[in-house]
Design a protein around this motif. Structure first.
Motif, PDB file in Angstrom:
ATOM      1  N   ILE A  85      69.398 -12.494   6.959  1.00 16.38           N
ATOM      2  CA  ILE A  85      69.409 -11.655   8.169  1.00 16.38           C
ATOM      3  C   ILE A  85      70.280 -12.292   9.250  1.00 16.38           C
ATOM      4  CG2 ILE A  85      67.976 -10.817  10.073  1.00 16.38           C
ATOM      5  CD1 ILE A  85      65.712 -10.468   7.968  1.00 16.38           C
ATOM      6  N   LYS A  86      70.156 -13.609   9.431  1.00 15.20           N
ATOM      7  CA  LYS A  86      70.956 -14.311  10.436  1.00 15.20           C
ATOM      8  C   LYS A  86      72.448 -14.156  10.167  1.00 15.20           C
ATOM      9  CE  LYS A  86      67.586 -17.913  11.612  1.00 15.20           C
ATOM     10  NZ  LYS A  86      67.278 -19.369  11.532  1.00 15.20           N
ATOM     11  N   ARG A  87      72.813 -14.025   8.908  1.00 20.35           N
ATOM     12  CA  ARG A  87      74.231 -13.883   8.560  1.00 20.35           C
ATOM     13  C   ARG A  87      74.706 -12.433   8.636  1.00 20.35           C
ATOM     14  NH1 ARG A  87      75.738 -18.066   3.679  1.00 20.35           N
ATOM     15  NH2 ARG A  87      74.017 -19.533   3.983  1.00 20.35           N
ATOM     16  N   GLY A  88      73.817 -11.536   9.037  1.00 20.94           N
ATOM     17  CA  GLY A  88      74.225 -10.157   9.225  1.00 20.94           C
ATOM     18  C   GLY A  88      74.022  -9.247   8.043  1.00 20.94           C
ATOM     19  N   HIS A  89      73.323  -9.726   7.013  1.00 19.98           N
ATOM     20  CA  HIS A  89      73.059  -8.883   5.845  1.00 19.98           C
ATOM     21  C   HIS A  89      71.915  -7.908   6.129  1.00 19.98           C
ATOM     22  CE1 HIS A  89      75.867 -11.122   3.402  1.00 19.98           C
ATOM     23  NE2 HIS A  89      75.243 -12.258   3.670  1.00 19.98           N
ATOM     24  N   ASP A  90      71.919  -6.806   5.429  1.00 19.99           N
ATOM     25  CA  ASP A  90      70.866  -5.785   5.529  1.00 19.99           C
ATOM     26  C   ASP A  90      69.790  -6.137   4.505  1.00 19.99           C
ATOM     27  OD1 ASP A  90      69.264  -3.557   5.618  1.00 19.99           O
ATOM     28  OD2 ASP A  90      70.857  -2.116   5.177  1.00 19.99           O
ATOM     29  N   VAL A  91      68.665  -6.661   4.983  1.00 20.24           N
ATOM     30  CA  VAL A  91      67.636  -7.208   4.085  1.00 20.24           C
ATOM     31  C   VAL A  91      66.404  -6.308   4.060  1.00 20.24           C
ATOM     32  CG1 VAL A  91      66.071  -9.152   3.675  1.00 20.24           C
ATOM     33  CG2 VAL A  91      68.431  -9.573   4.424  1.00 20.24           C
ATOM     34  N   THR A  92      65.960  -6.016   2.845  1.00 19.17           N
ATOM     35  CA  THR A  92      64.701  -5.306   2.631  1.00 19.17           C
ATOM     36  C   THR A  92      63.696  -6.274   2.014  1.00 19.17           C
ATOM     37  OG1 THR A  92      65.728  -3.138   2.347  1.00 19.17           O
ATOM     38  CG2 THR A  92      63.553  -3.439   1.359  1.00 19.17           C
ATOM     39  N   MET A 148      76.137  -7.176   3.088  1.00 20.05           N
ATOM     40  CA  MET A 148      75.529  -6.868   1.799  1.00 20.05           C
ATOM     41  C   MET A 148      74.121  -6.320   1.990  1.00 20.05           C
ATOM     42  SD  MET A 148      76.587 -10.238  -0.452  1.00 20.05           S
ATOM     43  CE  MET A 148      75.920  -9.593  -1.986  1.00 20.05           C
ATOM     44  N   LYS A 149      73.713  -5.453   1.091  1.00 15.18           N
ATOM     45  CA  LYS A 149      72.328  -4.980   1.063  1.00 15.18           C
ATOM     46  C   LYS A 149      71.559  -5.846   0.066  1.00 15.18           C
ATOM     47  CE  LYS A 149      70.924  -0.895   1.410  1.00 15.18           C
ATOM     48  NZ  LYS A 149      70.552   0.535   1.151  1.00 15.18           N
ATOM     49  N   ILE A 150      70.551  -6.538   0.579  1.00 12.12           N
ATOM     50  CA  ILE A 150      69.818  -7.509  -0.234  1.00 12.12           C
ATOM     51  C   ILE A 150      68.328  -7.187  -0.200  1.00 12.12           C
ATOM     52  CG2 ILE A 150      69.228  -9.954  -0.518  1.00 12.12           C
ATOM     53  CD1 ILE A 150      71.861 -10.603   0.974  1.00 12.12           C
ATOM     54  N   ALA A 151      67.700  -7.150  -1.360  1.00  7.88           N
ATOM     55  CA  ALA A 151      66.248  -7.018  -1.465  1.00  7.88           C
ATOM     56  C   ALA A 151      65.672  -8.365  -1.861  1.00  7.88           C
ATOM     57  CB  ALA A 151      65.868  -5.962  -2.497  1.00  7.88           C
ATOM     58  N   VAL A 152      64.609  -8.775  -1.193  1.00  8.82           N
ATOM     59  CA  VAL A 152      63.949 -10.038  -1.522  1.00  8.82           C
ATOM     60  C   VAL A 152      62.522  -9.734  -1.949  1.00  8.82           C
ATOM     61  CG1 VAL A 152      63.235 -12.310  -0.721  1.00  8.82           C
ATOM     62  CG2 VAL A 152      65.384 -11.307   0.116  1.00  8.82           C
ATOM     63  N   ILE A 153      62.255  -9.919  -3.242  1.00 12.43           N
ATOM     64  CA  ILE A 153      60.910  -9.727  -3.777  1.00 12.43           C
ATOM     65  C   ILE A 153      60.128 -11.030  -3.558  1.00 12.43           C
ATOM     66  CG2 ILE A 153      59.546  -9.080  -5.799  1.00 12.43           C
ATOM     67  CD1 ILE A 153      62.141  -7.975  -7.031  1.00 12.43           C
ATOM     68  N   GLY A 154      58.980 -10.927  -2.906  1.00  8.95           N
ATOM     69  CA  GLY A 154      58.235 -12.123  -2.550  1.00  8.95           C
ATOM     70  C   GLY A 154      58.692 -12.670  -1.207  1.00  8.95           C
ATOM     71  N   ALA A 155      59.025 -11.778  -0.276  1.00  6.81           N
ATOM     72  CA  ALA A 155      59.593 -12.180   1.016  1.00  6.81           C
ATOM     73  C   ALA A 155      58.576 -12.811   1.960  1.00  6.81           C
ATOM     74  CB  ALA A 155      60.251 -10.975   1.686  1.00  6.81           C
ATOM     75  N   ALA A 210      72.341  -7.047  -4.114  1.00  5.14           N
ATOM     76  CA  ALA A 210      71.642  -8.175  -4.737  1.00  5.14           C
ATOM     77  C   ALA A 210      70.137  -8.000  -4.593  1.00  5.14           C
ATOM     78  CB  ALA A 210      72.076  -9.494  -4.106  1.00  5.14           C
ATOM     79  N   VAL A 211      69.424  -8.389  -5.643  1.00  8.86           N
ATOM     80  CA  VAL A 211      67.959  -8.434  -5.623  1.00  8.86           C
ATOM     81  C   VAL A 211      67.549  -9.872  -5.911  1.00  8.86           C
ATOM     82  CG1 VAL A 211      65.838  -7.669  -6.748  1.00  8.86           C
ATOM     83  CG2 VAL A 211      67.692  -6.033  -6.358  1.00  8.86           C
ATOM     84  N   VAL A 212      66.764 -10.455  -5.020  1.00  8.42           N
ATOM     85  CA  VAL A 212      66.288 -11.824  -5.178  1.00  8.42           C
ATOM     86  C   VAL A 212      64.843 -11.792  -5.657  1.00  8.42           C
ATOM     87  CG1 VAL A 212      65.774 -13.998  -3.995  1.00  8.42           C
ATOM     88  CG2 VAL A 212      67.803 -12.664  -3.343  1.00  8.42           C
TER      89      VAL A 212
END
Length: 208
Positions: free
Chosen positions: A21-28, A1-8, A60-62
């Motif tokens: 990231i550890k689970r293999g997701h593409d995180v921004t 999944m492509k996931i954005a985390v606001i406040g990372a 998903a956007v967090v």
């Protein structure tokens, strides 16, 4: 999944991002100012300055932005409205790191934890803001939102146990009568929630 985390760069946001990231997701990572970190992709922007192009293509956007003072509380309410305007009508899920104070304490769902007389006075303003935050999320009919409330005691020093319970809208405790979870377990549970279908729901997480 492509996931954005606001406040990372925040406590919860960073751990959620690292777990994903550890689970293999593409995180921004979306942050106000870049730090020296291990994120492959970073967007350096304030939440209120984000536009549709910034959030285009994410599964998903967090929203893990923290705001602890009354002059910054608007980020919990106006920030949700802004993100909703960007994501309404899309397939992107918006997940909010919420608070325990908004959990219901009666079956009629007319009272929340924040309404208890012994709820700490010093965090009531934040609790009321997060209540407004949840109500605002519910008002958007074409938004794939999820609101995630941690246990009442959220412990940054606590260990990772991978032993937790994902519940619903009502305040509950574990077999020891505790509403507790470590940040590490909360982050792991949060990524479980991202990966599964909790759309248009408020859920809660406690340590088992």
């Amino acid at each position: 999944m492509k996931i954005a985390v606001i406040g990372a760069h925040g406590k919860a946001g960073n751990l959620i991002a690292q777990n994903a990231i550890k689970r293999g997701h593409d995180v921004t990572a979306i942050v106000r100012k870049k730090h020296n970190d291990n994120f492959k992709t970073t967007i350096e922007k304030d939440l209120m300055d984000l536009d549709k192009e910034d959030l285009k293509g994410f599964d998903a956007v967090v929203n893990a932005v923290s705001a602890w003072t009354e002059d910054t509380f608007y980020i919990h309410t106006d920030g949700i409205s802004h993100l909703a305007q960007l994501l309404e009508g899309t397939d992107t899920k918006l997940l909010m790191v919420g608070g325990a104070g908004t959990l219901y304490i009666n079956k009629e769902h007319s009272l929340q934890l924040i309404d208890k007389p012994d709820f700490p006075e010093e965090i009531k303003p934040l609790g009321r803001t997060l209540r407004a935050n949840l109500e605002r999320l519910r008002s958007f009919s074409n938004l794939r939102w999820t609101y995630v409330s941690p246990a009442y005691e959220l412990d940054f020093e606590g260990p990772a146990t991978s032993n937790y319970i994902i519940g619903g809208e009502e305040f509950f405790t574990n077999d020891e009568g505790k509403s507790y979870i470590s940040y590490l377990d909360f982050a792991e549970a949060f990524v479980d929630i991202i990966e599964n279908d909790y759309v248009r729901q408020r859920v809660s997480v406690i340590g088992a």
